[in-house]
Design a protein around this motif. Structure first.
Motif, PDB file in Angstrom:
ATOM      1  N   ASP A  79       0.781  -0.998   0.047  1.00 38.14           N
ATOM      2  CA  ASP A  79       0.036   0.016  -0.185  1.00 38.14           C
ATOM      3  C   ASP A  79       0.984   1.254   0.001  1.00 38.14           C
ATOM      4  N   ILE A  83       0.871   3.779  -3.142  1.00 38.65           N
ATOM      5  CA  ILE A  83       0.401   5.371  -2.876  1.00 38.65           C
ATOM      6  C   ILE A  83       1.453   6.281  -3.273  1.00 38.65           C
ATOM      7  N   LEU A 119      -2.846  -7.477  -3.578  1.00 36.56           N
ATOM      8  CA  LEU A 119      -2.281  -6.353  -2.851  1.00 36.56           C
ATOM      9  C   LEU A 119      -2.368  -4.852  -3.609  1.00 36.56           C
ATOM     10  N   PRO A 122      -6.435  -3.492  -5.331  1.00 34.82           N
ATOM     11  CA  PRO A 122      -7.559  -2.690  -4.310  1.00 34.82           C
ATOM     12  C   PRO A 122      -6.915  -1.221  -4.247  1.00 34.82           C
ATOM     13  N   VAL A 123      -5.509  -0.959  -4.179  1.00 38.11           N
ATOM     14  CA  VAL A 123      -5.114   0.308  -3.892  1.00 38.11           C
ATOM     15  C   VAL A 123      -5.116   1.176  -5.054  1.00 38.11           C
ATOM     16  N   VAL A 126      -8.465   2.537  -5.447  1.00 37.83           N
ATOM     17  CA  VAL A 126      -8.665   3.692  -4.671  1.00 37.83           C
ATOM     18  C   VAL A 126      -8.055   5.049  -5.345  1.00 37.83           C
ATOM     19  N   LYS A 129     -10.061   6.085  -8.461  1.00 36.74           N
ATOM     20  CA  LYS A 129     -11.338   6.813  -8.077  1.00 36.74           C
ATOM     21  C   LYS A 129     -11.042   8.189  -7.561  1.00 36.74           C
TER      22      LYS A 129
END
Lengths: 428, 152
Positions: A79, A83, A119, A122-123, A126, A129
């Protein structure tokens, strides 16, 4: 007669697995059971014969790595990296895609593809979006990058684990022979994505600030845990690469590594064991029994003899057929059962080759075809299926054809590049 | 006492209702969970409150606590918006909840044991496939306390 019966059972089972109408674990267990009861598979030998039964090296290597990965993923490092990459990209779509693909491709050789995808996707959703852009192109690109990157090591892709165990190829062998072509293919793939997904790259500067609000530092709460995990993972990889010195099977290294990881991180054993994909391990065991049924009834030998007759005069033709055949078949069926079935046949052909180097070239052609074929369709590899599932859960549905139309292009490109590599490196 | 004696009428939801509606029904009714019924008002399953929450929290955050931590406070309050029209039926397919029910003549011990075993603070009272009412944890514990030995 027994051969025809075993082959018929096998074909029926594979068709059930391919159509996904019945749970694949049930299919292999029932088929394996029938084969043993009918005497097609060699009774208790299936538990004790490495080459004519369950290959425990494969199963325990997978188990060990699943435990290690189960602990590593708790650290939040993925994550953090995803990011961080999104912030570094400043919301510029192609830059973001390249960075996410790079993270996936670098992680895939050391962690299994399914975990990497679980892993990273999903990030990614995010981040997309927040940027107000569709996540589908990014998810597809990550899956394709994961299957390409995973091809580079012994532990990166399940077909490699099966091939490594059957052919006696070490971690270093895979690094030396597979990594160069994987790196070249990945670079070509990154350039290709610029064209393939060109319509998806809409830069929205107002939304870019949204991703700066994500707090990647909060993803990692225990830096000591992270340090310990990465240290043990590095030692495990070092031990894999020191096979010629340590003489330890990869499965032993993975299991010892998993034990050390449990000790130094003080992770809860029950929590970690919940992360192990037990159905996958049982699937492998059943699959090996089914293949043992084919070997025991002479089907493998017959197929091997036919292949030897056809290709013994031309190792290049054998390598070409293996590479392209594996890519095509691996694209339409799950590449794990395909590899498990073909490995003993390839072993017979390799044994007839004029020298060991030529024989090994066939193994590499086989591995490249099976691995790159995993990108061919939405069902060709477990990571593809998992990614589509996560995408649907997050409202970013990807249809079979949406994935496959990109997958086919990448598979054709990567397989052609692999063929050129095999030809130049082993046959000139 | 029997289950029928302490059962209360509770609002229900259907499989077609959105998860957002389900959460709203639970919140407005101050319920510890929800009973999902079909078109004929026959109970299909009972969802404890935590399982209603499980439907409402995007799966990615449940599976990856590190990702949930990385979301800033302002956006964290808005995770509801990510439900994307998900219905209760969509979540039931994923294996959330089961029909936790008793007959109207079940004793309080039976109800308590069922709640404890299935970790459900809500039990449907069902007779001939029809929903008669529900026993909540509050109601059960209250009734047990009132029926407890004198002087304690």
């Amino acid at each position: 007669m027994t051969g025809i019966l075993a082959l018929s059972l096998f074909v029926v089972a594979i068709s059930f697995i391919a159509t996904e109408k019945v749970d694949k674990v049930k299919v292999v267990l029932v088929t394996a059971g029938i084969m043993i009861v009918l005497g097609l598979a060699p009774g208790s030998e299936v538990f004790f014969s490495e080459h004519e039964g369950i290959d425990w090296n494969v199963i325990f290597l997978l188990l060990g790595m699943m435990i290690i990965v189960g602990i590593v993923k708790q650290t939040g490092i993925f994550d953090y990296l995803a990011i961080w990459a999104a912030k570094r990209s400043q919301g510029r779509p192609y830059r973001l895609m390249v960075m996410l693909m790079a993270i996936t491709a670098i992680a895939s050789p050391f962690l299994d593809n399914v975990t990497t995808i679980m892993l990273v996707v999903p990030v990614t959703v995010v981040v997309c979006k927040r940027l107000g852009i569709p996540a589908q192109p990014y998810i597809i690109a990550e899956v394709l990058a994961s299957n390409i990157g995973g091809a580079s090591t012994l532990i990166g892709d399940p077909p490699n684990i099966i091939i490594g165990s059957r052919a006696g190829l070490s971690f270093n062998d895979f690094l030396v022979h597979m990594t160069p072509i994987v790196v070249i293919t990945f670079v070509a793939f990154v350039l290709l994505t610029r064209v393939m997904f060109r319509k998806s790259f809409q830069y929205n500067p107002e939304r870019a600030a949204e991703i700066m609000a994500l707090q990647e530092r909060r993803a990692i709460t225990d830096t000591k845990l992270l340090f310990r995990c990465l240290t043990v993972l590095a030692l495990v990889i070092l031990a894999f690469s020191l096979h010629s010195v340590l003489h330890l099977e990869p499965s032993i290294v993975a299991l010892v590594g998993a034990g050390v990881m449990l000790l130094v991180t003080k992770a809860d054993v029950h929590d970690v064991l919940e992360e192990v994909e037990w159905p996958t391990l049982v699937f492998f065991a059943g699959l090996f029994v089914m293949v043992a049924g084919l070997a025991n009834t002479g089907v493998i030998e017959t197929a091997g003899s036919w292949a030897i007759e056809t290709f013994s005069d031309s190792p290049l033709a054998a390598a070409t057929s293996l590479l392209f055949g594996s890519a095509v078949l691996g694209a339409f069926f799950d590449n794990i059962p395909y590899t498990a079935t073909m490995a003993p046949i390839v072993e017979e052909v390799v044994a007839q080759m004029p020298d060991a180097d030529t024989g090994q070239a066939l193994w590499w052609a086989f591995a490249l075809g099976a691995d790159f074929g995993g990108n061919g369709t939405a069902i060709a590899a477990s990571a593809n299926v998992v990614a589509l599932g996560i995408a649907a859960q997050t409202g970013q549905r990807i249809s079979f054809w949406e994935f496959t139309r990109y997958g086919i292009i990448v598979t054709v490109l990567s397989t052609l590049m692999a063929w050129v590599y095999v030809y130049l490196r082993y046959f000139t | 006492m029997q289950a029928r004696d302490i059962a209360v009428q509770v609002p229900t939801v259907t499989l077609e209702d959105s998860v957002a509606t389900a959460v709203r029904v639970m919140a407005l009714g101050r319920l510890p969970g929800l009973i999902v019924v079909d078109g004929q008002r026959r109970p299909r399953l009972v969802l404890p409150g935590t399982q209603v929450l499980r439907m409402a929290v995007p799966r990615a955050y449940q599976d990856d606590p590190a990702l949930a931590r990385a979301v800033d406070e302002a956006h964290a309050d808005l995770f509801w918006e990510e439900l994307n029209g998900l219905t209760v039926g969509d979540c039931v397919v994923r294996g959330v909840g089961r029909l936790t029910s008793v007959r109207p003549d079940a004793t309080l011990l039976e109800v308590a044991a069922l709640m404890a075993r299935l970790r459900s603070p809500l039990v449907a009272v069902v007779e001939d496939h029809a929903l008669l009412g529900a026993v909540t944890l509050d109601r059960l514990v209250g009734s047990l306390a009132l029926a407890g030995p004198p002087g304690e």
